[in-house]
Scaffold this active site. Structure first.
Site, short mmCIF file in Angstrom:
data_model
loop_
_atom_site.label_atom_id
_atom_site.label_comp_id
_atom_site.label_asym_id
_atom_site.label_seq_id
_atom_site.Cartn_x
_atom_site.Cartn_y
_atom_site.Cartn_z
CD GLU A 83 -42.13 -46.46 77.99
OE1 GLU A 83 -42.27 -47.64 77.61
OE2 GLU A 83 -43.07 -45.75 78.37
CD GLU A 122 -44.91 -42.92 75.06
OE1 GLU A 122 -45.71 -43.81 75.44
OE2 GLU A 122 -43.78 -43.17 74.64
#
Ligand code: GAL
Length: 686
Positions: free
Chosen positions: A158, A320
């Site tokens: 991220e 995720e």
């Protein structure tokens, strides 16, 4: 790497089901690895993403490497047919690194050097950080280059945030020098710096935007954001270069954020140019008391559709999602029975080839110890969550044929990062109520609830593949975009935009050609002024054909017709009778302009008409019950229908005529189909 190669290597005719796995947290409990492998098999998981935050485990001290534990994990997973997504561990720095090399710690916009700790917070400009990252990535790639278990690289984690240290300031200035051909006057004009006497004499004087310095020069803000994207990618490319050299056969992903950062941070359209497979992390607030579940599903669907579009529709991964509660949500709500499976299937429905979770096993300590996981602190296979995950794994194992299909959208919705940045900075007309993301989702919902696939694209994407393009609040219109929209309409396309469009160019400078700037011609209107309404204040608009009235709030654009036709007019105030909805015939196509922010009922009626008139159809002919949607994935032989019920009651869907073969959830079927609460099924047809 070609799309085909990626597909075979990664999916091989199967969908992926798995999680982020952090075995390095459990090394002092050696039994846990075997227990995990057994539970993974039991839960029908076939992939694990590992080593995401493993840097200090494999390089516990500078230059000292220990790969034995990672070897053991990788080998065990491989021996048990669990595919491996191997992360470069650069999402978090070991303490030895940030303590010894202070320059790797970010500096805040007010000039404060951060301490060691947390994650995703390195200075990407720092030569030392880059060197240390290159070293660990090279060691990792070299060690596992021949390992047959590794199907994908996961670069860092991220990418986000920005650093304002002296190194970044200098890099920013150099980036500006390049951009403005070393001509400070060009920059001064682009940034409109005579305003408040802020003219720069030399590039050396420039600093990044700061709340204790300059932050109201919009051109500067937007260039800074572009630079942050550029610099993050520049860093990422260093990792990628090594990996491509050593393991050219293994594709690469990097996982991106959900709605929290969407549009605000790194421009994912730029980021994804450098990777092979898109992946993202999805944390919707299911069962929320302020937004209906189906609306959360639509919001999440919108982000799925960005991720699918980022690489032109090729399968992506949901890297995720929480299999249960998400601890950082203000209310960490449990997923109601069935919801975990449905949320996973939603990803598949939108074109993902995986359902993956954060996390496999709940840690015993620190920030995420109460975050949902497949395996709880008490590692039982008898928990509700474990059983649901197992059930979904079994279902996915029966849907392998979907891995070779695509979602094909004929509608595009423009949601653009740079447009977001520009809108965000603008200090009018209703500064706190702009809600660009929410407005785009509001339009998108109309397609979601009719089962119409949408690609969510940037304004730079080619439009030829689409029949209809929706561009709410297209405030910034970059060079050439107006012309491309004209060509799209000339050739028969239907374009729709709204108030607060065509206001500024890519430097965030207002157009002098009359609003909506480069869209004026295609829309056949001139917007002279825009009124802002206080919250609670309202106006009304009336449709000229039906006399139906709708409430309108916050934004009321006052336009003149220049060839377009008014479809509705305002009812109150000094602009009563003026157009509030227009349509222009342009070439073989049409261009619509919605002048005001209208109530949902307007959207329902307007889109019903628009889609009928222009022949835009959903995956099924009949109207879907509220809270139900259908997505279609296809290959050359078959269409697959993924029918999803986001409500807590049974729903009946009327299928089109003919017989649908079963893939999962129901037997071969025709006619009416009953879905259980939070239920779904997958059908196919030739
Ligand atoms: C993601 C992150 C994961 C984990 C997760 C928790 O943003 O990539 O490492 O922290 O959030 O929801």
């Amino acid at each position: 790497m070609s799309e085909l190669k990626n597909n075979i290597k990664l999916f091989g005719g199967a969908l992926l089901h798995g999680a982020d796995y952090n075995p390095e947290q459990w090394l002092h409990m050696p039994d846990v690895l075997d227990e995990d492998i057994a539970l993974m098999k039991k839960s029908n998981c076939n992939v694990m993403a590992i080593n995401i935050f493993g840097w200090s485990s494999i390089e516990p001290r500078e230059g000292v490497y220990h790969f034995e534990d990672l070897d053991r994990v990788i080998n065990k997973l491989y021996e048990n047919d669990i595919k491996i997504i191997l992360a470069t561990p650069t999402g978090a720095r070991p303490n030895w690194l940030s303590k010894k090399y202070i320059e790797t710690n970010r500096v805040t916009e007010t000039g404060l050097r951060c301490k060691s700790g947390l994650r995703h917070n390195h200075c990407y400009t720092s030569p030392i950080f880059r060197e240390k990252a290159r070293c660990i990535v090279e060691k990792l790639a070299t060690r596992y280059k021949k390992h047959p278990g590794i199907i994908l690289w996961h670069i860092s984690n991220e990418f986000e945030g920005e650093c304002h240290c002296p190194l970044c300031q200098e890099a920013f200035r150099n980036w500006l020098r390049e951009k403005y051909d070393h001509d400070i006057n060009k920059l001064n004009i682009a940034w409109w710096t005579k305003f408040w006497s802020h003219t720069y004499v030399d590039f050396d004087e420039i600093e990044s935007p700061s709340s204790i310095g300059e932050y109201w020069v919009h051109g500067q803000n937007i260039d800074w954001k572009r630079f942050v994207t550029y610099q993050t990618i520049d860093y990422m490319k260093e990792e990628i270069k090594i990996i491509r050299e050593i393991t050219p056969h293994i594709p690469i992903t990097t996982n991106t954020h959900d709605y929290v950062h969407l549009g605000r941070g790194i421009n994912y359209w730029e980021l994804m140019k450098h990777i092979d497979i898109v992946s993202w992390d999805n944390y919707p607030k299911w069962h929320n008391n302020t937004i209906e579940n189906w609306a959360s599903a639509a919001q999440s669907g919108f982000i799925h559709d960005i991720n699918r579009a980022l690489k032109g529709g090729q399968p992506y991964l949901m890297m995720e999602s929480s299999p249960s509660a998400t601890n950082w949500h203000p209310v960490a709500k449990l997923l109601r029975p069935g919801m975990q499976n449905l949320a996973g299937i939603q990803a598949i429905a939108h074109g993902s080839n995986s359902v993956q979770y954060f996390q496999w096993r709940k840690s015993l300590g620190s920030f995420e110890k109460f975050h949902g996981a497949v395996v709880d602190h008490y590692s039982s296979d008898q928990t509700r969550v474990f059983k649901e995950v197992t059930k979904l794994g079994e279902a996915l194992s029966k849907m392998g044929e979907l891995s070779n299909t695509r979602v094909k959208a004929k509608v595009a919705l423009i949601y653009d990062w740079e447009n977001f940045w520009g809108i965000d900075d603008s200090i009018a007309p209703n500064a706190d109520k702009k809600a660009y993301f929410e407005t785009c989702v509001e339009h998108y919902k109309q397609f979601w609830k009719r089962g119409i696939s949408v690609d969510v694209i940037s304004m730079d994407v080619a439009l030829e593949a689409y029949d209809m393009v929706i561009a709410p609040m297209l405030y910034m219109v970059k060079d050439g975009v107006g012309k491309r929209i004209e060509t799209f309409c000339e050739n028969g396309g239907v374009f729709l935009t709204t108030y607060w469009s065509g206001i500024v160019d890519e430097n965030d400078l207002c157009f002098r050609t009359g609003r909506p700037g480069p869209l004026r011609n295609v829309l056949g209107i001139w917007s002279e002024e825009i009124d802002a309404l206080y919250e609670g204040e309202q106006n009304h608009i009336k449709m000229l054909t039906t006399n139906e009235r709708y409430q309108t709030t916050l934004f009321c654009d006052l336009v003149h017709l220049e060839g377009a036709q008014a479809l509705a007019v305002y009812e109150e105030d000094f602009y009563s009778g003026r157009p509030s909805l227009t349509r222009n015939v342009y070439g073989k196509g049409y261009a619509y302009y919605i002048c005001s922010r209208n109530e949902t009922r307007f959207f329902d009626d307007f889109y019903e008409d628009l889609l009928t008139q222009h022949g835009v159809k959903g995956a099924l002919k009949n109207v879907l019950p509220k809270g139900v949607t259908v997505s279609k994935r296809s290959n050359q032989e078959k269409d697959y229908y993924i029918i999803q019920n986001y409500t807590d009651c049974e729903q009946v869907v009327i299928l089109d005529e003919g017989t649908y073969a079963s893939v999962f959830g129901v037997e071969t079927h025709c006619g009416n189909l009953t879905l259980s609460p939070y239920g779904y099924c997958v059908l196919k047809k030739k």
